[in-house]
Design an enzyme around this catalytic site. Structure first.
Site, PDB file in Angstrom:
ATOM      1  N   LYS A  49       0.812  -1.200   0.000  1.00  0.00           N
ATOM      2  CA  LYS A  49       0.000   0.000   0.000  1.00  0.00           C
ATOM      3  C   LYS A  49       0.854   1.263   0.000  1.00  0.00           C
ATOM      4  O   LYS A  49       0.459   2.259  -0.609  1.00  0.00           O
ATOM      5  CB  LYS A  49      -0.981  -0.059   1.176  1.00  0.00           C
ATOM      6  CG  LYS A  49      -0.660   0.846   2.287  1.00  0.00           C
ATOM      7  CD  LYS A  49      -1.322   0.502   3.545  1.00  0.00           C
ATOM      8  CE  LYS A  49      -0.235   0.664   4.588  1.00  0.00           C
ATOM      9  NZ  LYS A  49      -0.682   1.016   5.878  1.00  0.00           N
ATOM     10  N   THR A  50       2.016   1.240   0.621  1.00  0.00           N
ATOM     11  CA  THR A  50       2.881   2.423   0.589  1.00  0.00           C
ATOM     12  C   THR A  50       3.332   2.687  -0.837  1.00  0.00           C
ATOM     13  O   THR A  50       3.342   3.839  -1.291  1.00  0.00           O
ATOM     14  CB  THR A  50       4.099   2.235   1.510  1.00  0.00           C
ATOM     15  OG1 THR A  50       3.637   1.768   2.767  1.00  0.00           O
ATOM     16  CG2 THR A  50       4.829   3.539   1.718  1.00  0.00           C
ATOM     17  N   ASP A 278      -3.391   7.746   5.063  1.00  0.00           N
ATOM     18  CA  ASP A 278      -2.935   6.381   5.301  1.00  0.00           C
ATOM     19  C   ASP A 278      -3.513   5.876   6.627  1.00  0.00           C
ATOM     20  O   ASP A 278      -3.887   6.677   7.478  1.00  0.00           O
ATOM     21  CB  ASP A 278      -1.404   6.403   5.373  1.00  0.00           C
ATOM     22  CG  ASP A 278      -0.810   5.024   5.248  1.00  0.00           C
ATOM     23  OD1 ASP A 278      -1.562   4.078   4.938  1.00  0.00           O
ATOM     24  OD2 ASP A 278       0.404   4.886   5.452  1.00  0.00           O
ATOM     25  N   GLU A 279      -3.577   4.581   6.835  1.00  0.00           N
ATOM     26  CA  GLU A 279      -4.053   3.980   8.091  1.00  0.00           C
ATOM     27  C   GLU A 279      -5.397   4.573   8.508  1.00  0.00           C
ATOM     28  O   GLU A 279      -5.600   4.923   9.673  1.00  0.00           O
ATOM     29  CB  GLU A 279      -3.029   4.186   9.222  1.00  0.00           C
ATOM     30  CG  GLU A 279      -1.629   3.755   8.913  1.00  0.00           C
ATOM     31  CD  GLU A 279      -1.398   2.256   9.057  1.00  0.00           C
ATOM     32  OE1 GLU A 279      -2.390   1.497   9.177  1.00  0.00           O
ATOM     33  OE2 GLU A 279      -0.230   1.846   9.005  1.00  0.00           O
ATOM     34  N   GLN A 309      -6.796  -4.421  10.733  1.00  0.00           N
ATOM     35  CA  GLN A 309      -5.638  -3.945  11.497  1.00  0.00           C
ATOM     36  C   GLN A 309      -5.989  -2.764  12.386  1.00  0.00           C
ATOM     37  O   GLN A 309      -5.116  -2.005  12.791  1.00  0.00           O
ATOM     38  CB  GLN A 309      -4.502  -3.562  10.553  1.00  0.00           C
ATOM     39  CG  GLN A 309      -3.883  -4.759   9.862  1.00  0.00           C
ATOM     40  CD  GLN A 309      -2.649  -4.376   9.076  1.00  0.00           C
ATOM     41  OE1 GLN A 309      -1.629  -4.007   9.642  1.00  0.00           O
ATOM     42  NE2 GLN A 309      -2.746  -4.439   7.760  1.00  0.00           N
ATOM     43  N   ARG A 660       3.368  -9.612  10.493  1.00  0.00           N
ATOM     44  CA  ARG A 660       4.640  -8.879  10.405  1.00  0.00           C
ATOM     45  C   ARG A 660       5.716  -9.763   9.794  1.00  0.00           C
ATOM     46  O   ARG A 660       6.741  -9.280   9.321  1.00  0.00           O
ATOM     47  CB  ARG A 660       5.142  -8.412  11.782  1.00  0.00           C
ATOM     48  CG  ARG A 660       4.311  -7.379  12.507  1.00  0.00           C
ATOM     49  CD  ARG A 660       3.942  -6.233  11.655  1.00  0.00           C
ATOM     50  NE  ARG A 660       2.638  -6.456  11.052  1.00  0.00           N
ATOM     51  CZ  ARG A 660       2.179  -5.784  10.002  1.00  0.00           C
ATOM     52  NH1 ARG A 660       2.921  -4.861   9.443  1.00  0.00           N
ATOM     53  NH2 ARG A 660       0.987  -6.028   9.489  1.00  0.00           N
TER      54      ARG A 660
END
Length: 794
Positions: A49-50, A278-279, A309, A660
């Site tokens: 996504k980044t 973002d997020e 998340q 992760r």
DNA sequence: CCCTGGCCGCTTTTT
DNA sequence: GCGGCCAGGG
């Protein structure tokens, strides 16, 4: 221009754009090319996504809406068409700039783009990658955190909301001090209403956009709530008097500024043609409002989030914002990124298996082309000591195989778990870093220094003034300060002002010399700062000299040396700030510091194992991940056990933890665990049991370690025998190749190049290697791999 | 005013 | 089990 010609031009343009972003998958490309209007990207863990965010920004600047637009202006001439044809064919000799100019459709300037992230680290990464891709132009994108963006806007227009641009940002500790003060003044007992509870309630009020007055109305006749309302009112008044804001105020005041000042709102709405967040699942209501205001004109708002998340509900983050987004913008385009580029399929299946037990989710299944990979290992330890030593054993074993320590992360539920692990790492000489714990800017000496600088920058700040007025000791006690503070309240002037003319107040006669001496010192430092504004490090040197802070530290104390080092470290931070920023000022430095956290300093390249909470690990990735403490009562935590919504939040955290890992996950739990001074027996976490059995490999404490355990109790032995028969050992099974193991014997003396001489206590075969436990004469007992340790027999 | 000893209490926390 | 916080004596 004929229709056919136009059509050909358009398809040519699409083709070229496609090749520009050939490394992205279909969904990712869709997200990059869909520039106009509201866009919701549901991006699973590790779905790139980044990369999408960065490419999307770059695309907006380079090509604008070229991919989806049907307009082509100006119309292409034949030579231009030919140029593009050659470009499409991959001709290297094409003038790229000219071609890009032809392709683009209403591209934006970099300064018209606002990209909001949650951490400074994420913002920094965004900036770096944009710079790498776009050069200097990339620097013009506003890439910052919510709080930094608000602070920047507020500095500019502080006078519009009754602040000066030198306002101080209070962190949690400052807020607590201030609230304590207010409680004292209002006679609110801490045992009746703890500071934390009041601040939590105020934070919630601010999130809902409630002023103290409005909050008081909602409190009604409830005694506790009305007391909180009183505290809120005073707290807010004191902040304002001190020209200070807490973290929530940054957002609230920014929203108030935009809502109350049409010119300001107009300016930013016109400016930001494109807004990216973002997020998004971690935003709270006020952040949502802030974004809505800024994107209000162009409505080119792209939010990226993953409902699975969402782990900050406890701080006011609400998944509602994602649902609300689709309601607020019914024409919003929704894209799901489900292909994962980080982990193995086994890891994803495990994570999917766990998260599937949550009922409140939008539903999403991650997949990857990375292959199955290793199974997840679930290790049952006797106790927390053994859990830690198991981690160390695996680390040593992997390091012996040439793995770098920086490939490993230990992610736990709470910071209290890090202690045991840390001690074991120290014992084995494994380099590690802890993120969280005591942060640099939370150390007392650093806070003191920052408080001095804050007061110089903003002498109205009473909280920080009080912090340093008697630090180092100047024989100015609480009594005197309270007295002076009361006088200042009565006269409606700042405490600092009272100090400067202390001799004019009869009640302060006795200590007036000391108070005025202190005030004169601060005034002198303020003048120095005004005269040398660009040289913060000189101001700092001067400050250290004037305050005699370092000489005042207790020379007999063990940590004085560390403190002095930290104080010097801050000097180099100031120097670094001066060289890295064009606009150097004390306020700018203090602002950066106040919004900085530990994770921002995390550097993946450093050659050490990293320890942090699962919360802190969000957005990071590691080849190997250890997840200790998978126990009912630890994770999920004790207070979540009775509450289904909290269990779901913990489960999302488990999902974050597992995802992760790139290659391998070690889940650990202990039959008995000492925490906060008492020992408990916890069952294996439900989250571990929710992982499909065929994806896991179970093991437990090995016999040789059990014999070693002095904490062992009779019932443990019985328990372990039962468990041992039903599950196979995996790592370090005793019956491996004995060659390395047979080189050494317990009782032998050996020498190691850094640990010196010692006696071998125990030898355990491990693959082709052997684990040696050696009691060194000077550095204590360590576990080493024999192939790795280069021991000499003596 | 300042130091010291006993007592409480204790998830997570991008800012 | 450890640190932060307050009360009481110096």
């Amino acid at each position: 221009m004929s229709n056919q010609w136009a059509k050909d031009s358009l398809s040519l343009r699409k083709k070229i754009l496609e090749t520009q972003y050939a490394r992205l998958n279909g969904k990712q490309k869709e997200a990059v090319f869909h520039t106009e209007g509201p866009l919701l990207i549901l991006a699973g863990a590790g779905s790139g996504k980044t990369t999408v965010l960065i490419q999307r920004i770059a695309n907006i600047i380079r090509y604008g809406n070229a991919y989806e637009s049907t307009e082509f202006s100006p119309e292409l001439s034949e030579t231009e068409y030919e140029l593009l044809t050659r470009y499409a064919a991959g001709d290297e000799g094409v003038d790229r700039r000219a071609a890009d100019a032809l392709l683009s459709c209403r591209p934006a300037k970099a300064w018209q783009i606002l990209a909001i992230t949650f951490t400074n680290k994420a913002a920094g990464e965004l900036k770096d990658r944009l710079y790498a891709m776009l050069g200097d132009e990339g620097n013009d994108v506003w890439a910052s955190t919510f709080h930094a963006a608000c602070a920047r806007m507020l500095r500019r227009d502080a006078d519009r909301i009754g602040y000066t641009s030198h306002f101080t940002v209070y962190d949690t500790d400052d807020s607590r001090r201030l609230m304590k003060d207010c409680q004292k003044a209002l006679n609110i007992e801490e045992r009746f209403l703890p500071v934390k509870a009041i601040l939590g309630e105020i934070s919630r009020a601010k999130d809902s956009g409630l002023s103290p007055k409005e909050y008081a109305k909602t409190a009604g006749s409830d005694f506790r709530l009305s007391k909180i309302a009183e505290a809120y009112e005073m707290y807010q008044r004191r902040l304002r008097e001190g020209n200070a804001m807490d973290f929530d105020d940054l957002l609230l005041n920014a929203v108030n500024l935009l809502e109350s000042s049409p010119e300001t709102l107009d300016y930013y709405q016109n400016r930001f043609r494109y807004v990216l967040v973002d997020e998004y699942q971690d935003t709270n209501r006020i952040q949502c409002r802030f974004i809505k205001l800024l994107a209000g004109k162009w409505k080119n708002l792209c939010v990226v989030g993953d409902d699975d998340q969402s782990i900050y509900k406890f701080r006011g983050a609400t998944i509602e914002n994602i649902l609300y987004f689709e309601r607020e913008y019914p024409d919003a385009h929704v894209i799901r990124l489900e292909q994962n580029y980080r982990s193995t399929q086994n890891i994803l299946d495990a994570a999917n298996g766990v998260i599937a037990n949550n009922s409140e989710r939008k539903g999403k299944t991650l997949w990857t082309g990375n292959g199955e990979g290793e199974k997840l290992s679930i290790y049952t330890a006797d106790n927390e000591q053994n859990e830690a030593s198991y981690i160390v054993d695996v680390l040593i074993e992997q390091a012996a195989k040439g793995r770098s320590y920086s490939d490993f992360a230990v992610l736990y539920r709470m910071n209290a778990q890090s202690n045991t692990i840390e001690k074991n790492l120290v014992k084995s000489g494994i380099p590690y870093r802890i993120i969280g714990g005591h942060r640099f800017y939370e150390r007392k000496e650093i806070r003191d220094m920052i408080a001095y600088l804050s007061v110089i920058n903003n002498p109205g700040d009473e909280v920080r003034l009080r912090r340093i007025i008697n630090e180092p000791k100047r024989a100015i006690g609480d009594r005197t300060v309270n007295l002076a503070s009361e006088i200042s309240e009565g006269l409606g002037i700042s405490l600092f002002e009272v100090l400067t003319h202390a001799d004019e107040y009869e009640r302060l006669q006795r200590s007036s010399q000391k108070l005025m001496g202190f005030a004169a010192m601060i005034t002198e430092l303020m003048e120095f700062n005004a005269a040398h504004e660009e040289s913060l490090h000189e101001l700092y040197e001067h400050l250290l000299e004037k305050t005699q802070y370092i000489p005042s530290l207790d020379p007999h104390s063990d940590d004085t040396q560390t403190r002095i080092e930290n104080i010097h470290e801050l000097a180099s931070n100031l120097l670094r700030f001066e060289t890295e920023h064009d606009e150097v000022s004390l306020s700018a430095f203090l602002e950066e510091v106040s919004l900085m956290t530990d994770i921002d300093n995390y550097n993946a390249a450093a050659e050490s194992v990293v320890l942090m909470t699962m919360h802190a690990a969000k957005g990071l990735e590691f080849p190997y991940v250890f997840l200790p403490g998978f126990e009912e009562g630890i994770f999920p935590g004790f207070s979540a056990l009775m509450n289904p919504t909290e269990i779901e939040e913990e489960r999302r955290l488990a999902y974050v933890g597992i995802t992760r890992a790139k290659e391998k996950v070690y889940i650990l739990h202990a039959d008995s665990r000492m925490l906060y001074g008492s020992t408990n027996r916890n069952r294996l976490s439900r989250f571990a049991q929710e992982i499909p059995e065929e994806l896991t490999e179970k093991s437990r404490t090995r016999q040789w370690e059990k014999l070693d355990s002095s904490l062992r109790r009779p019932e443990d032995a019985k328990l372990s025998r039962a468990a041992t028969t039903q599950s196979a050992y995996t790592i370090g099974a005793g019956q491996a190749n004995p060659s390395a193991a047979s080189l050494y014997f317990p009782g032998e003396r050996v020498s190691h190049k850094s640990f010196g001489e010692g006696e071998i206590l125990k030898v355990t075969a491990m693959g082709n290697d052997a684990l040696l436990e050696i009691a060194f004469d000077t550095v204590g007992t360590k576990k080493l791999m024999s192939n790795f340790a280069r021991l000499k027999k003596i």
